[in-house]
Design an enzyme around this catalytic site. Structure first.
Site, PDB file in Angstrom:
ATOM      1  N   SER A 144     -82.924 -18.448  39.983  1.00  0.00           N
ATOM      2  CA  SER A 144     -81.692 -19.185  40.241  1.00  0.00           C
ATOM      3  C   SER A 144     -81.921 -20.633  39.843  1.00  0.00           C
ATOM      4  CB  SER A 144     -81.333 -19.109  41.730  1.00  0.00           C
ATOM      5  OG  SER A 144     -80.351 -20.077  42.072  1.00  0.00           O
ATOM      6  N   TYR A 157     -83.223 -19.301  50.958  1.00  0.00           N
ATOM      7  CA  TYR A 157     -82.942 -18.858  49.595  1.00  0.00           C
ATOM      8  C   TYR A 157     -83.667 -19.745  48.580  1.00  0.00           C
ATOM      9  CZ  TYR A 157     -80.221 -17.666  45.410  1.00  0.00           C
ATOM     10  OH  TYR A 157     -79.840 -17.270  44.154  1.00  0.00           O
TER      11      TYR A 157
END
Length: 256
Positions: A144, A157
């Site tokens: 990401s 995350y």
């Protein structure tokens, strides 16, 4: 052009979104596919049908990749299905939106087990197969932009993706002697089912687009194109890298 003729690819978390797009792209270029999710439903069945219409083979293996037992079962089944495995796309991932001071142990464990531990041990099982079978394997991890930039209220995350960045670089070095390549793809803002609420919120969407130089969201197919490149021999001298698919977001980002 069939860049993946006679190749077998496993894409985790491939029932929808980016994972489904990756499976379809690899199949369109000649690969036979192992699909994966926690449970086979109509989305998986439609994907199998679509891949078979391309003249490729596809099966769906149910497995919870947040559990070591589950991810080992997945790799074993994938290898047994077609007799080998050449490409592993570690796509499955989760996120939890919480204030840092409100994150529970269960929330933390779910994110880290899915995004990091499952990738670690799934890749380990795949690498053992590659070494034993003398397969020049390829691993593509779905990271990401948040392996690089902050994302308040998503601490677990971000930690998982930051760890994935380092794991990829470490494995790229350790596994290079076995002709196994490992790279990351880092999507930015992509129009997927998981972002449905954002897509329906004009104010939030507008603020996000202000942060993207290209002024638009990416598509799952945009991400799949880079995954296919990294999985192919076109990237045979690429390992330990992260490819950002973000419309310029990462180095233009300002938290609103």
């Amino acid at each position: 052009m069939e860049r993946f003729k006679d190749k077998i690819a496993l894409v985790t978390g491939s029932s929808q979104g980016i994972g489904a797009a990756c499976a379809l792209r690899l199949a369109s270029e000649g690969a036979d596919i192992i699909l994966n999710g926690r449970k086979l439903d109509e989305r998986g069945e439609k994907l199998i049908a679509a891949i078979e219409q391309m003249g490729r083979r596809a099966v769906f293996v149910e497995a919870d990749i947040s559990q070591v037992k589950g991810v080992n079962h997945l790799i074993t089944q994938a290898i047994q299905t077609y007799g080998r495995l050449d490409i592993l796309v570690n796509n499955a991932g989760v996120e939890k939106n919480h204030n840092f001071w409100e994150v529970t142990e269960a929330d933390f464990d779910l994110v880290m087990d899915t995004n990091l531990k499952g990738v670690f041990f799934g890749t380990q099982a795949f690498v053992k197969h590659c070494i034993d079978s003398k397969v020049a394997g390829v691993v593509v991890n779905m990271s990401s932009v948040h392996e690089e930039i902050v994302f308040p209220h998503f601490a677990a995350y971000c930690a998982s993706k930051g760890a994935l960045k380092m794991l990829t670089r470490n494995l790229a070095t350790e596994l290079a002697p076995f002709n196994i390549r490992v790279n990351n793809v880092a999507p930015g803002a992509i129009a997927t089912p998981i972002n449905k609420s954002l897509l329906n919120d004009e104010e939030k969407l507008g603020k996000l687009l202000e942060n993207i130089p290209m002024k638009k969201l990416g598509t799952p197919e945009d991400v799949a194109a880079i995954v296919a490149f990294l999985a192919s021999d076109d990237a045979k001298y690429v390992t330990g890298s992260t490819y950002f698919v973000d419309g310029g977001l990462t180095y233009h980002y300002e938290e609103q």
